[in-house]
Design a protein around this motif. Structure first.
Motif, PDB file in Angstrom:
ATOM      1  N   ALA A 172      24.468 -43.944  40.798  1.00 37.77           N
ATOM      2  CA  ALA A 172      24.472 -42.940  41.873  1.00 37.77           C
ATOM      3  C   ALA A 172      25.835 -42.895  42.557  1.00 37.77           C
ATOM      4  CB  ALA A 172      23.368 -43.254  42.891  1.00 37.77           C
ATOM      5  N   LEU A 173      26.422 -44.065  42.812  1.00 38.14           N
ATOM      6  CA  LEU A 173      27.732 -44.116  43.473  1.00 38.14           C
ATOM      7  C   LEU A 173      28.805 -43.478  42.600  1.00 38.14           C
ATOM      8  CD1 LEU A 173      27.741 -47.730  44.970  1.00 38.14           C
ATOM      9  CD2 LEU A 173      27.110 -45.600  46.099  1.00 38.14           C
ATOM     10  N   ALA A 174      28.679 -43.669  41.282  1.00 37.14           N
ATOM     11  CA  ALA A 174      29.677 -43.135  40.349  1.00 37.14           C
ATOM     12  C   ALA A 174      29.537 -41.626  40.179  1.00 37.14           C
ATOM     13  CB  ALA A 174      29.547 -43.827  38.995  1.00 37.14           C
ATOM     14  N   GLU A 175      28.286 -41.131  40.207  1.00 30.68           N
ATOM     15  CA  GLU A 175      28.050 -39.737  39.846  1.00 30.68           C
ATOM     16  C   GLU A 175      27.898 -38.800  41.034  1.00 30.68           C
ATOM     17  OE1 GLU A 175      24.723 -39.801  37.187  1.00 30.68           O
ATOM     18  OE2 GLU A 175      25.859 -40.790  35.599  1.00 30.68           O
ATOM     19  N   ASP A 176      27.590 -39.338  42.202  1.00 31.81           N
ATOM     20  CA  ASP A 176      27.379 -38.465  43.362  1.00 31.81           C
ATOM     21  C   ASP A 176      28.696 -37.817  43.770  1.00 31.81           C
ATOM     22  OD1 ASP A 176      27.091 -37.766  46.345  1.00 31.81           O
ATOM     23  OD2 ASP A 176      25.037 -38.265  45.774  1.00 31.81           O
ATOM     24  N   GLY A 177      28.652 -36.523  44.038  1.00 35.05           N
ATOM     25  CA  GLY A 177      29.861 -35.787  44.409  1.00 35.05           C
ATOM     26  C   GLY A 177      30.498 -36.260  45.699  1.00 35.05           C
ATOM     27  N   ARG A 178      29.718 -36.925  46.542  1.00 36.37           N
ATOM     28  CA  ARG A 178      30.272 -37.418  47.814  1.00 36.37           C
ATOM     29  C   ARG A 178      31.089 -38.678  47.635  1.00 36.37           C
ATOM     30  NH1 ARG A 178      24.619 -37.924  50.683  1.00 36.37           N
ATOM     31  NH2 ARG A 178      24.108 -38.283  48.493  1.00 36.37           N
ATOM     32  N   THR A 179      30.841 -39.408  46.536  1.00 38.10           N
ATOM     33  CA  THR A 179      31.475 -40.716  46.409  1.00 38.10           C
ATOM     34  C   THR A 179      32.359 -40.869  45.180  1.00 38.10           C
ATOM     35  OG1 THR A 179      29.390 -41.501  45.452  1.00 38.10           O
ATOM     36  CG2 THR A 179      29.773 -41.971  47.781  1.00 38.10           C
ATOM     37  N   HIS A 180      31.857 -40.589  43.991  1.00 35.34           N
ATOM     38  CA  HIS A 180      32.619 -40.801  42.741  1.00 35.34           C
ATOM     39  C   HIS A 180      33.294 -42.159  42.749  1.00 35.34           C
ATOM     40  CE1 HIS A 180      31.944 -36.950  40.985  1.00 35.34           C
ATOM     41  NE2 HIS A 180      32.473 -36.295  41.997  1.00 35.34           N
ATOM     42  N   GLN A 191      34.480 -42.900  53.757  1.00 38.15           N
ATOM     43  CA  GLN A 191      34.082 -43.211  52.376  1.00 38.15           C
ATOM     44  C   GLN A 191      33.073 -44.359  52.382  1.00 38.15           C
ATOM     45  OE1 GLN A 191      34.237 -41.640  49.765  1.00 38.15           O
ATOM     46  NE2 GLN A 191      34.509 -42.889  47.955  1.00 38.15           N
ATOM     47  N   ARG A 192      33.312 -45.360  53.204  1.00 37.99           N
ATOM     48  CA  ARG A 192      32.404 -46.502  53.304  1.00 37.99           C
ATOM     49  C   ARG A 192      31.015 -46.031  53.739  1.00 37.99           C
ATOM     50  NH1 ARG A 192      30.754 -50.064  57.450  1.00 37.99           N
ATOM     51  NH2 ARG A 192      30.541 -52.197  56.740  1.00 37.99           N
ATOM     52  N   ASP A 193      30.967 -45.161  54.742  1.00 35.76           N
ATOM     53  CA  ASP A 193      29.683 -44.645  55.239  1.00 35.76           C
ATOM     54  C   ASP A 193      28.976 -43.803  54.182  1.00 35.76           C
ATOM     55  OD1 ASP A 193      30.245 -45.928  57.598  1.00 35.76           O
ATOM     56  OD2 ASP A 193      30.848 -44.117  58.669  1.00 35.76           O
ATOM     57  N   ARG A 194      29.755 -42.983  53.463  1.00 37.19           N
ATOM     58  CA  ARG A 194      29.155 -42.145  52.414  1.00 37.19           C
ATOM     59  C   ARG A 194      28.550 -43.006  51.310  1.00 37.19           C
ATOM     60  NH1 ARG A 194      33.545 -38.431  53.311  1.00 37.19           N
ATOM     61  NH2 ARG A 194      34.751 -39.448  51.683  1.00 37.19           N
ATOM     62  N   LEU A 195      29.240 -44.077  50.931  1.00 33.89           N
ATOM     63  CA  LEU A 195      28.712 -44.987  49.913  1.00 33.89           C
ATOM     64  C   LEU A 195      27.388 -45.589  50.370  1.00 33.89           C
ATOM     65  CD1 LEU A 195      32.084 -46.632  48.955  1.00 33.89           C
ATOM     66  CD2 LEU A 195      30.587 -45.454  47.344  1.00 33.89           C
ATOM     67  N   GLY A 196      27.325 -45.958  51.643  1.00 31.67           N
ATOM     68  CA  GLY A 196      26.082 -46.498  52.188  1.00 31.67           C
ATOM     69  C   GLY A 196      24.954 -45.482  52.126  1.00 31.67           C
TER      70      GLY A 196
END
Length: 82
Positions: free
Chosen positions: A14-22, A46-51
């Motif tokens: 999810a972290l790799a594929e989500d457009g918010r995080t990549h 970016q840290r918050d988006r990953l969370g």
């Protein structure tokens, strides 16, 4: 209940594929009902988006966002060490 390594793999994907995080450089560990994110990013957003993405991928787990924010100096700037 899903095996921890499968949950971790799902969150990692999810972290790799989500457009918010990549984001590929984040370590995901699952222990019991605890989810740990570890690694380094260049900003709090970016840290918050990953969370957020991790929480959506595994809402049943308690998230521990241990990602560190590392200041990145602009290219071409000299680092000044005192």
């Amino acid at each position: 209940m899903e095996a921890p390594q499968y949950v971790a793999a799902r969150v990692q994907q999810a972290l790799a594929e989500d457009g918010r995080t990549h984001e590929l450089g984040i370590r995901v560990d699952v222990r019991g009902d605890q989810l740990f994110l570890r690694g380094q990013v260049s900003g709090a957003e970016q840290r918050d988006r990953l969370g957020e993405v991790a929480r959506e991928a595994a809402p049943e787990l308690h998230l521990h966002n241990e990602i560190r924010i590392v200041e990145v100096s602009a290219p071409g700037e000299d680092e000044h060490l005192d």
